[in-house]
Design a protein around this motif. Structure first.
Motif, PDB file in Angstrom:
ATOM      1  N   LYS A   1       2.955 -26.042  54.085  1.00 51.22           N
ATOM      2  CA  LYS A   1       3.323 -26.729  52.846  1.00 51.22           C
ATOM      3  C   LYS A   1       2.247 -26.617  51.774  1.00 51.22           C
ATOM      4  O   LYS A   1       2.554 -26.482  50.583  1.00 51.22           O
ATOM      5  CB  LYS A   1       3.564 -28.221  53.126  1.00 51.22           C
ATOM      6  CG  LYS A   1       4.816 -28.551  53.878  1.00 51.22           C
ATOM      7  CD  LYS A   1       4.848 -30.034  54.216  1.00 51.22           C
ATOM      8  CE  LYS A   1       4.659 -30.906  52.982  1.00 51.22           C
ATOM      9  NZ  LYS A   1       4.680 -32.351  53.323  1.00 51.22           N
ATOM     10  N   HIS A   2       1.005 -26.678  52.184  1.00 53.47           N
ATOM     11  CA  HIS A   2      -0.077 -26.900  51.228  1.00 53.47           C
ATOM     12  C   HIS A   2      -0.851 -25.648  50.829  1.00 53.47           C
ATOM     13  O   HIS A   2      -1.609 -25.687  49.856  1.00 53.47           O
ATOM     14  CB  HIS A   2      -1.031 -27.955  51.792  1.00 53.47           C
ATOM     15  CG  HIS A   2      -0.382 -29.284  51.981  1.00 53.47           C
ATOM     16  ND1 HIS A   2      -0.441 -29.997  53.163  1.00 53.47           N
ATOM     17  CD2 HIS A   2       0.379 -30.026  51.134  1.00 53.47           C
ATOM     18  CE1 HIS A   2       0.238 -31.128  53.039  1.00 53.47           C
ATOM     19  NE2 HIS A   2       0.737 -31.172  51.820  1.00 53.47           N
ATOM     20  N   LEU A   3      -0.682 -24.556  51.562  1.00 53.35           N
ATOM     21  CA  LEU A   3      -1.261 -23.293  51.127  1.00 53.35           C
ATOM     22  C   LEU A   3      -0.217 -22.544  50.311  1.00 53.35           C
ATOM     23  O   LEU A   3       0.919 -22.369  50.754  1.00 53.35           O
ATOM     24  CB  LEU A   3      -1.698 -22.439  52.320  1.00 53.35           C
ATOM     25  CG  LEU A   3      -2.963 -22.880  53.054  1.00 53.35           C
ATOM     26  CD1 LEU A   3      -3.223 -21.975  54.253  1.00 53.35           C
ATOM     27  CD2 LEU A   3      -4.178 -22.893  52.126  1.00 53.35           C
ATOM     28  N   GLN A   4      -0.600 -22.122  49.125  1.00 52.03           N
ATOM     29  CA  GLN A   4       0.307 -21.388  48.242  1.00 52.03           C
ATOM     30  C   GLN A   4      -0.465 -20.171  47.731  1.00 52.03           C
ATOM     31  O   GLN A   4      -0.827 -20.077  46.563  1.00 52.03           O
ATOM     32  CB  GLN A   4       0.754 -22.286  47.096  1.00 52.03           C
ATOM     33  CG  GLN A   4       2.056 -21.872  46.438  1.00 52.03           C
ATOM     34  CD  GLN A   4       2.573 -22.973  45.532  1.00 52.03           C
ATOM     35  OE1 GLN A   4       2.052 -23.191  44.443  1.00 52.03           O
ATOM     36  NE2 GLN A   4       3.597 -23.684  45.966  1.00 52.03           N
ATOM     37  N   HIS A   5      -0.706 -19.267  48.650  1.00 50.09           N
ATOM     38  CA  HIS A   5      -1.665 -18.189  48.417  1.00 50.09           C
ATOM     39  C   HIS A   5      -1.020 -16.911  47.907  1.00 50.09           C
ATOM     40  O   HIS A   5       0.012 -16.476  48.410  1.00 50.09           O
ATOM     41  CB  HIS A   5      -2.400 -17.891  49.726  1.00 50.09           C
ATOM     42  CG  HIS A   5      -3.148 -16.600  49.725  1.00 50.09           C
ATOM     43  ND1 HIS A   5      -4.157 -16.334  48.828  1.00 50.09           N
ATOM     44  CD2 HIS A   5      -3.035 -15.492  50.497  1.00 50.09           C
ATOM     45  CE1 HIS A   5      -4.641 -15.130  49.057  1.00 50.09           C
ATOM     46  NE2 HIS A   5      -3.973 -14.593  50.059  1.00 50.09           N
TER      47      HIS A   5
ATOM     48  N   GLU B   1      -5.892 -20.980  59.021  1.00 50.02           N
ATOM     49  CA  GLU B   1      -5.162 -20.163  58.044  1.00 50.02           C
ATOM     50  C   GLU B   1      -5.911 -20.098  56.712  1.00 50.02           C
ATOM     51  O   GLU B   1      -5.936 -19.053  56.050  1.00 50.02           O
ATOM     52  CB  GLU B   1      -3.746 -20.709  57.853  1.00 50.02           C
ATOM     53  CG  GLU B   1      -2.872 -20.550  59.091  1.00 50.02           C
ATOM     54  CD  GLU B   1      -1.418 -20.894  58.836  1.00 50.02           C
ATOM     55  OE1 GLU B   1      -0.917 -20.598  57.731  1.00 50.02           O
ATOM     56  OE2 GLU B   1      -0.783 -21.465  59.740  1.00 50.02           O
ATOM     57  N   THR B   2      -6.523 -21.205  56.314  1.00 52.64           N
ATOM     58  CA  THR B   2      -7.349 -21.192  55.104  1.00 52.64           C
ATOM     59  C   THR B   2      -8.532 -20.251  55.288  1.00 52.64           C
ATOM     60  O   THR B   2      -8.840 -19.433  54.407  1.00 52.64           O
ATOM     61  CB  THR B   2      -7.864 -22.606  54.782  1.00 52.64           C
ATOM     62  OG1 THR B   2      -6.781 -23.529  54.749  1.00 52.64           O
ATOM     63  CG2 THR B   2      -8.586 -22.626  53.444  1.00 52.64           C
ATOM     64  N   LEU B   3      -9.187 -20.356  56.433  1.00 52.86           N
ATOM     65  CA  LEU B   3     -10.353 -19.511  56.700  1.00 52.86           C
ATOM     66  C   LEU B   3      -9.977 -18.033  56.753  1.00 52.86           C
ATOM     67  O   LEU B   3     -10.758 -17.171  56.319  1.00 52.86           O
ATOM     68  CB  LEU B   3     -11.012 -19.928  58.015  1.00 52.86           C
ATOM     69  CG  LEU B   3     -11.623 -21.337  58.042  1.00 52.86           C
ATOM     70  CD1 LEU B   3     -12.233 -21.629  59.404  1.00 52.86           C
ATOM     71  CD2 LEU B   3     -12.671 -21.489  56.950  1.00 52.86           C
ATOM     72  N   ALA B   4      -8.784 -17.736  57.248  1.00 49.01           N
ATOM     73  CA  ALA B   4      -8.341 -16.338  57.307  1.00 49.01           C
ATOM     74  C   ALA B   4      -8.169 -15.766  55.900  1.00 49.01           C
ATOM     75  O   ALA B   4      -8.527 -14.606  55.634  1.00 49.01           O
ATOM     76  CB  ALA B   4      -7.033 -16.240  58.085  1.00 49.01           C
ATOM     77  N   ILE B   5      -7.639 -16.578  54.985  1.00 51.15           N
ATOM     78  CA  ILE B   5      -7.462 -16.135  53.595  1.00 51.15           C
ATOM     79  C   ILE B   5      -8.817 -15.876  52.943  1.00 51.15           C
ATOM     80  O   ILE B   5      -9.050 -14.826  52.329  1.00 51.15           O
ATOM     81  CB  ILE B   5      -6.675 -17.195  52.797  1.00 51.15           C
ATOM     82  CG1 ILE B   5      -5.229 -17.265  53.287  1.00 51.15           C
ATOM     83  CG2 ILE B   5      -6.719 -16.888  51.299  1.00 51.15           C
ATOM     84  CD1 ILE B   5      -4.447 -18.435  52.715  1.00 51.15           C
ATOM     85  N   ILE B   6      -9.725 -16.842  53.082  1.00 51.41           N
ATOM     86  CA  ILE B   6     -11.049 -16.722  52.474  1.00 51.41           C
ATOM     87  C   ILE B   6     -11.789 -15.513  53.044  1.00 51.41           C
ATOM     88  O   ILE B   6     -12.393 -14.725  52.310  1.00 51.41           O
ATOM     89  CB  ILE B   6     -11.874 -18.001  52.712  1.00 51.41           C
ATOM     90  CG1 ILE B   6     -11.140 -19.242  52.178  1.00 51.41           C
ATOM     91  CG2 ILE B   6     -13.254 -17.876  52.077  1.00 51.41           C
ATOM     92  CD1 ILE B   6     -10.823 -19.209  50.725  1.00 51.41           C
ATOM     93  N   SER B   7     -11.730 -15.352  54.351  1.00 50.72           N
ATOM     94  CA  SER B   7     -12.459 -14.266  55.014  1.00 50.72           C
ATOM     95  C   SER B   7     -11.928 -12.897  54.606  1.00 50.72           C
ATOM     96  O   SER B   7     -12.710 -11.951  54.399  1.00 50.72           O
ATOM     97  CB  SER B   7     -12.368 -14.427  56.534  1.00 50.72           C
ATOM     98  OG  SER B   7     -12.973 -15.636  56.959  1.00 50.72           O
ATOM     99  N   LYS B   8     -10.622 -12.777  54.480  1.00 50.41           N
ATOM    100  CA  LYS B   8     -10.036 -11.488  54.105  1.00 50.41           C
ATOM    101  C   LYS B   8     -10.500 -11.062  52.720  1.00 50.41           C
ATOM    102  O   LYS B   8     -10.852  -9.895  52.492  1.00 50.41           O
ATOM    103  CB  LYS B   8      -8.511 -11.570  54.153  1.00 50.41           C
ATOM    104  CG  LYS B   8      -7.825 -10.240  53.860  1.00 50.41           C
ATOM    105  CD  LYS B   8      -6.319 -10.344  54.024  1.00 50.41           C
ATOM    106  CE  LYS B   8      -5.648  -8.994  53.762  1.00 50.41           C
ATOM    107  NZ  LYS B   8      -4.166  -9.076  53.924  1.00 50.41           N
ATOM    108  N   ILE B   9     -10.530 -11.999  51.784  1.00 52.25           N
ATOM    109  CA  ILE B   9     -10.962 -11.676  50.425  1.00 52.25           C
ATOM    110  C   ILE B   9     -12.459 -11.379  50.397  1.00 52.25           C
ATOM    111  O   ILE B   9     -12.914 -10.459  49.707  1.00 52.25           O
ATOM    112  CB  ILE B   9     -10.619 -12.830  49.464  1.00 52.25           C
ATOM    113  CG1 ILE B   9      -9.097 -13.023  49.396  1.00 52.25           C
ATOM    114  CG2 ILE B   9     -11.183 -12.571  48.069  1.00 52.25           C
ATOM    115  CD1 ILE B   9      -8.668 -14.271  48.658  1.00 52.25           C
ATOM    116  N   ALA B  10     -13.241 -12.141  51.169  1.00 51.61           N
ATOM    117  CA  ALA B  10     -14.696 -11.972  51.178  1.00 51.61           C
ATOM    118  C   ALA B  10     -15.139 -10.720  51.924  1.00 51.61           C
ATOM    119  O   ALA B  10     -16.283 -10.275  51.762  1.00 51.61           O
ATOM    120  CB  ALA B  10     -15.358 -13.202  51.795  1.00 51.61           C
TER     121      ALA B  10
END
Length: 376
Positions: free
Chosen positions: A40-44, A127-136
């Motif tokens: 619900k709360h990630l809108q990436h 899931e938040t960490l996966a998004i951040i890590s992929k971009i970084a």
């Protein structure tokens, strides 16, 4: 008679020991706690562009990743932003966790574990960490719990906003760059390898508010600020930057969460320079020492495993390799010792300029602080 007896009993129950009467409590309906739900709360949406360190004028080997900074990208839903604002703007957080320094006037730090469960869970979620890590471009984890959800605050009244806009017009007419003279957060490098900066304010009518980056050749590049619910990822330990002032709004509330590589095998250049003077030292030092000792423990297990494998394979003892490993860990521990400055030597709110890289930035910061001191 029964009614009279009931009233008397109620009245007695409402009396305090000092004889003063307290009003009866009205029933309070508690707002149900919102739990972070990535569905619900990630809108990436991935950023439109990610700039490498090389594109910013630095070697890609300078930091822990080749990634320098991203363009803003959507990260959290509107419901998530509202819940984050509710937690970080509470009276409890402001009363217990607000700090000020010569780098930034108002910051909220170290509150997430105790006062902001939604914020805490959002940044710890896989899931938040996966998004951040992929971009970084490197697998990341929050640097420490104390650094989850750090907030930079800039709040003004409508009258102050109008005066600021009028001042900017005057400065523009005189050819003065107003942004450089009054940043929200002045020139600095971060204490931790990566940061994710998330905007919690409505930026629809905002003018300015970019992040200025000092490139390898000394020139300044600007990355546009994120919109509400959007974020920017920056390898801020290795790039000087500042948060420029924003106009056209009565608030600019940004949330900064710091990250470090998950792997103990990757170098950890974390320093406490920009956070030591605006922190609960008991918490900061404990968490810093804890994760660094865990890194050391994992490294020692790995070298021991390597030695056993070499022995079982009838290989010669790797004298040079083991000696190099020992020297690296000695330097690792010496670095820790330097960062854990005795409490009595830490000046509250005084950051200094040792975190800066270029002499030009140090001179500029010194000039600005001197001018500000002269106006007081």
């Amino acid at each position: 008679m029964a009614t009279a007896e009931t009233m008397t009993a109620t009245s007695v129950a409402r009396l305090q020991l000092n004889g003063a009467e307290t009003p009866p409590k009205s029933p309070v309906s508690e707002t149900p706690q919102v739990t972070f739900d990535p569905a619900k709360h990630l809108q990436h949406t991935p950023p439109s562009k990610v700039y490498t360190m090389n594109e910013l004028g630095y070697p890609n080997s300078r930091g822990v990743s080749h990634v320098g900074v991203s363009e803003p990208f959507p990260l959290f839903s509107e419901e998530a932003v509202e819940q984050m604002r509710k937690e970080v703007l509470s009276q409890e957080v402001k009363a217990k966790h607000e700090y000020s320094s010569d780098l930034a006037q108002s910051q909220l730090r170290g509150f997430a574990p105790d006062c902001a469960p939604f914020v805490y869970d959002a940044w710890k979620n896989p899931e938040t960490l996966a998004i951040i890590s992929k971009i970084a471009g490197v697998d990341l984890v929050p640097a420490m719990d104390f650094e989850i959800g750090h907030v930079n605050l800039s709040v003004t009244s409508d009258e102050e906003k109008a005066r600021a806009l009028a001042y900017v017009k005057e400065q523009a007419a005189a050819g003065v760059n107003w942004e450089d003279e009054s940043p929200i957060v002045d020139w600095h490098t971060d204490s931790y390898p990566f940061v994710c900066v998330t905007m919690l304010s409505d930026c629809t009518d905002m003018v300015g508010g970019e992040t200025a980056l000092r490139k390898g050749d000394g020139e300044v590049a600007k990355v546009r600020g994120p919109q509400r619910g959007s974020a920017v990822i920056l390898q801020g330990r290795y790039i000087e930057h500042q948060a420029l002032r924003a106009l056209g709004t009565t608030e600019r509330i940004s949330m900064v969460t710091s990250f470090r590589p998950r792997s103990a095998a990757i170098k950890d250049d974390t320093v406490l320079t920009t956070v030591r003077a605006v922190s609960n030292l008991n918490e900061l030092y404990h968490q810093f020492a804890e994760y660094r000792f865990e890194m050391l423990e994992e490294r020692c297990r790995n070298i021991n495993r390597y030695m056993r494998d070499q022995k079982r394979a009838n290989r010669a003892f790797d004298t040079r390799g083991v000696r190099d490993f020992i020297r690296e860990q000695i330097e690792f521990l010496e670095h820790m010792e330097r960062e854990i400055v005795p409490n009595e030597l830490v000046k509250k709110g005084v950051i200094g300029d040792s975190h800066l890289i270029s002499d030009h930035t140090k001179q500029e910061l010194s000039r600005r602080r001197g001018a500000a001191a002269g106006e007081e």
